[in-house]
Design an enzyme around this catalytic site. Structure first.
Site, PDB file in Angstrom:
ATOM      1  N   ARG A  72       0.710  -1.135  -0.201  1.00  0.00           N
ATOM      2  CA  ARG A  72       0.466   0.032   0.531  1.00  0.00           C
ATOM      3  C   ARG A  72       1.036   0.978   0.163  1.00  0.00           C
ATOM      4  O   ARG A  72       0.327   1.782   0.561  1.00  0.00           O
ATOM      5  CB  ARG A  72      -0.576  -0.151   1.094  1.00  0.00           C
ATOM      6  CG  ARG A  72      -2.613  -0.951   0.999  1.00  0.00           C
ATOM      7  CD  ARG A  72      -3.084  -0.773   0.801  1.00  0.00           C
ATOM      8  NE  ARG A  72      -4.274  -1.919   0.689  1.00  0.00           N
ATOM      9  CZ  ARG A  72      -4.305  -2.866   0.372  1.00  0.00           C
ATOM     10  NH1 ARG A  72      -3.413  -3.706  -0.707  1.00  0.00           N
ATOM     11  NH2 ARG A  72      -5.450  -3.668   0.552  1.00  0.00           N
ATOM     12  N   SER A  77     -11.347  -1.095   3.471  1.00  0.00           N
ATOM     13  CA  SER A  77     -10.135  -1.269   4.606  1.00  0.00           C
ATOM     14  C   SER A  77     -10.125   0.443   5.035  1.00  0.00           C
ATOM     15  O   SER A  77      -9.380   0.996   4.513  1.00  0.00           O
ATOM     16  CB  SER A  77      -9.161  -1.923   3.543  1.00  0.00           C
ATOM     17  OG  SER A  77      -9.171  -3.265   3.676  1.00  0.00           O
ATOM     18  N   GLU A 123      -5.415   3.427   6.563  1.00  0.00           N
ATOM     19  CA  GLU A 123      -4.784   3.787   4.740  1.00  0.00           C
ATOM     20  C   GLU A 123      -5.643   4.730   4.479  1.00  0.00           C
ATOM     21  O   GLU A 123      -5.049   5.795   3.463  1.00  0.00           O
ATOM     22  CB  GLU A 123      -5.547   2.215   4.362  1.00  0.00           C
ATOM     23  CG  GLU A 123      -5.440   2.158   3.029  1.00  0.00           C
ATOM     24  CD  GLU A 123      -5.893   0.835   2.125  1.00  0.00           C
ATOM     25  OE1 GLU A 123      -5.594  -0.428   2.585  1.00  0.00           O
ATOM     26  OE2 GLU A 123      -6.988   1.080   1.334  1.00  0.00           O
TER      27      GLU A 123
HETATM   28  N1  EPU Z   1     -11.112 -11.600  10.254  1.00  0.00           N
HETATM   29  C1  EPU Z   1     -11.195 -11.053  11.986  1.00  0.00           C
HETATM   30  N2  EPU Z   1     -12.696 -11.001  11.813  1.00  0.00           N
HETATM   31  C2  EPU Z   1     -12.526  -9.997  10.621  1.00  0.00           C
HETATM   32  C3  EPU Z   1     -12.324  -9.469   9.679  1.00  0.00           C
HETATM   33  C4  EPU Z   1     -11.219 -10.356   9.768  1.00  0.00           C
HETATM   34  O1  EPU Z   1     -11.164 -12.398  11.840  1.00  0.00           O
HETATM   35  O2  EPU Z   1     -13.926  -8.842  11.148  1.00  0.00           O
HETATM   36  C5  EPU Z   1      -9.767 -11.894   9.303  1.00  0.00           C
HETATM   37  C6  EPU Z   1     -10.277 -13.143   8.242  1.00  0.00           C
HETATM   38  O3  EPU Z   1     -11.134 -14.119   9.324  1.00  0.00           O
HETATM   39  C7  EPU Z   1      -8.825 -13.294   7.711  1.00  0.00           C
HETATM   40  C8  EPU Z   1      -8.367 -12.663   8.274  1.00  0.00           C
HETATM   41  O4  EPU Z   1      -8.402 -11.754   8.755  1.00  0.00           O
HETATM   42  O5  EPU Z   1      -8.347 -14.573   8.580  1.00  0.00           O
HETATM   43  C9  EPU Z   1      -8.301 -11.633   6.561  1.00  0.00           C
HETATM   44  O6  EPU Z   1      -9.439 -11.024   6.438  1.00  0.00           O
HETATM   45  P1  EPU Z   1      -9.612 -11.203   4.986  1.00  0.00           P
HETATM   46  O7  EPU Z   1      -9.569 -12.508   4.288  1.00  0.00           O
HETATM   47  O8  EPU Z   1     -10.961 -10.518   4.586  1.00  0.00           O
HETATM   48  O9  EPU Z   1      -8.894  -9.710   4.721  1.00  0.00           O
HETATM   49  P2  EPU Z   1      -8.236  -8.184   5.202  1.00  0.00           P
HETATM   50  O10 EPU Z   1      -6.770  -8.813   5.595  1.00  0.00           O
HETATM   51  O11 EPU Z   1      -8.940  -8.352   6.343  1.00  0.00           O
HETATM   52  C10 EPU Z   1      -7.279  -7.451   2.933  1.00  0.00           C
HETATM   53  C11 EPU Z   1      -6.713  -6.315   2.231  1.00  0.00           C
HETATM   54  C12 EPU Z   1      -8.475  -5.717   1.505  1.00  0.00           C
HETATM   55  C13 EPU Z   1      -8.506  -6.815   0.137  1.00  0.00           C
HETATM   56  C14 EPU Z   1      -8.525  -8.612   1.136  1.00  0.00           C
HETATM   57  C15 EPU Z   1      -8.537  -9.445   0.687  1.00  0.00           C
HETATM   58  C16 EPU Z   1      -5.535  -4.580   3.522  1.00  0.00           C
HETATM   59  C17 EPU Z   1      -5.725  -3.375   4.803  1.00  0.00           C
HETATM   60  N3  EPU Z   1      -6.901  -5.279   3.497  1.00  0.00           N
HETATM   61  O12 EPU Z   1      -8.360  -6.928   3.725  1.00  0.00           O
HETATM   62  O13 EPU Z   1      -8.794  -5.079   0.390  1.00  0.00           O
HETATM   63  O14 EPU Z   1     -10.003  -6.754  -0.573  1.00  0.00           O
HETATM   64  O15 EPU Z   1      -7.215  -8.533   1.900  1.00  0.00           O
HETATM   65  O16 EPU Z   1      -7.723  -9.359  -0.218  1.00  0.00           O
HETATM   66  O17 EPU Z   1      -5.125  -5.262   3.089  1.00  0.00           O
HETATM   67  C18 EPU Z   1      -8.714  -2.201   0.338  1.00  0.00           C
HETATM   68  O18 EPU Z   1      -7.552  -1.887   0.701  1.00  0.00           O
HETATM   69  O19 EPU Z   1      -9.732  -1.421   0.507  1.00  0.00           O
HETATM   70  C19 EPU Z   1      -9.476  -3.701   0.786  1.00  0.00           C
HETATM   71  C20 EPU Z   1     -10.366  -4.063   0.756  1.00  0.00           C
END
Ligand code: EPU
Length: 341
Positions: A167, A240, A336
């Site tokens: 990012r 995010s 972010e």
């Molecule tokens: N998780 C939780 N609780 C929650 C949310 C997530 O326990 O409320 C856990 C999930 O179970 C999982 C882990 O956290 O084990 C990761 O969650 P998720 O796969 O939803 O991805 P993320 O890390 O929350 C990132 C990006 C997103 C992108 C997704 C999918 C960042 C800041 N965000 O989210 O990007 O769509 O991966 O690849 O890196 C954005 O930047 O606006 C965005 C949506």
């Protein structure tokens, strides 16, 4: 150029803020013209205050913007190089990101499929190295065309010069923040589809499918995103809100002993990324509100405008959540989203 222009349609958080001046341009010449008119209209004691926006999906306006807000409507898509295996396309900064993803896949140019449905425009994709489902746009960017808002000179940076990281690009550094407008971005795409399914949820989603093609993968990713992220037209948000924190392995190991189920991703041998959404959920904030600002019930990484929130309401929730995560885990999480004063 417009005066006292409402930015409501230009920020997906749905915050009511106004720009003193607003201009949209379709070419570098028009951009120069708009900047010159702004400079000539300024009262002498007024600072130069210019903000360049894209789709407004990563912004939080804290108050009215007392300056010029610029928006690109440069929308050309041009092939700059091509051979049997790949193609380079140079795209105007004002093209809607997901329109580009769809267009490239329809033309048989692959690479961007995992980045389907990310909100925003092409210019911002290059500034903040958008990423999702195991892909980052930096791996496809070749060159970025810039316009220096101070000297009014044009410049081209290679992907290496952009210093990409999670990012991050050099355009987000303190030295260069706000200095350049991106006018075009060149991507290098493949004529062969190689699915990238390393990201957990994807492998499971394609189980049992033979002959997976890029448009099917795109559809799956769109469905996944829609199931986790709120529609900005229904519930204001900026995707995010926080970045996932990257911590030293020693810090991670101490936490893992306390929380064995904590999800995590290795960054390199010394550092581990922990999902901020998980930390926020553990801190008890998932689905909770503070005034008109809330933590989304299906993905704790997303802060939402429950209706009528001001920038300061979102900031209050952001700071409260950060404090609770810091107290429980000793980890600092950083927004972010860009805060605009
Ligand atoms: N998780 C939780 N609780 C929650 C949310 C997530 O326990 O409320 C856990 C999930 O179970 C999982 C882990 O956290 O084990 C990761 O969650 P998720 O796969 O939803 O991805 P993320 O890390 O929350 C990132 C990006 C997103 C992108 C997704 C999918 C960042 C800041 N965000 O989210 O990007 O769509 O991966 O690849 O890196 C954005 O930047 O606006 C965005 C949506």
């Amino acid at each position: 150029m417009k005066n006292n222009y409402s930015l409501l349609e230009h920020n997906t958080f749905g915050i009511e803020a106004k720009a003193r001046y607003f201009a949209e341009y379709s070419s570098v010449n028009e951009l120069k013209h708009e900047l010159n008119s702004y400079l000539s209209m300024r009262e002498t004691d007024q600072d130069i205050h210019v903000l360049h926006i894209g789709g407004g999906s990563n912004l939080l306006f804290l108050k009215d913007f007392d300056g010029l807000v610029l928006h690109s409507a440069i929308k050309d898509i041009e092939v700059t190089a091509e051979d049997d295996s790949s193609v380079n396309v140079r795209v105007g900064a004002g093209v809607v990101w997901d329109d580009l993803v769809q267009e490239t896949l329809h033309r048989g140019w692959y690479g961007l499929e995992n980045l389907s449905l990310i909100p925003g425009e092409v210019g911002a994709s290059a500034v903040q190295n958008i990423g999702a489902y195991g892909a980052e746009v930096k791996d496809y960017i070749q060159r970025v065309w810039l316009f220096d808002l101070r000297s009014m000179e044009e410049k081209v940076m290679t992907a290496g010069e952009m210093q990409y990281a999670y990012r991050y690009s050099i355009l987000k550094s303190n030295a260069l923040r706000g200095r350049y407008a991106v006018t075009h971005v060149e991507y290098r795409l493949s004529k062969t589809f190689t699915p990238h399914l390393e990201y957990g949820g994807l492998k499971k989603a394609v189980e049992g499918m033979d002959n997976l093609d890029a448009l099917t993968l795109r559809k799956l990713i769109i469905d996944l995103r829609n199931s986790k992220l709120p529609d900005t037209k229904v519930l204001g948000n900026a995707g995010s809100f926080f970045m996932n924190p990257i911590v030293e392995r020693s810090v991670f190991e101490k936490l893992l002993a306390l929380y064995p189920e904590m999800p995590h991703y290795d960054v390199d041998t010394n550092r581990v990324k922990i999902p901020a959404g998980w930390l926020i959920e553990q801190a008890g904030w998932k689905g909770k509100d503070l005034g008109c600002a809330g933590v989304y019930e299906r993905q704790a990484l997303v802060l939402v405008n429950r209706g009528g929130a001001k920038g300061e309401d979102i900031v209050r929730l952001c700071e409260t959540v950060r404090k609770d995560v810091r107290e429980q885990f000793g980890i600092e999480i950083h927004p972010e989203v860009n805060f605009i004063e």
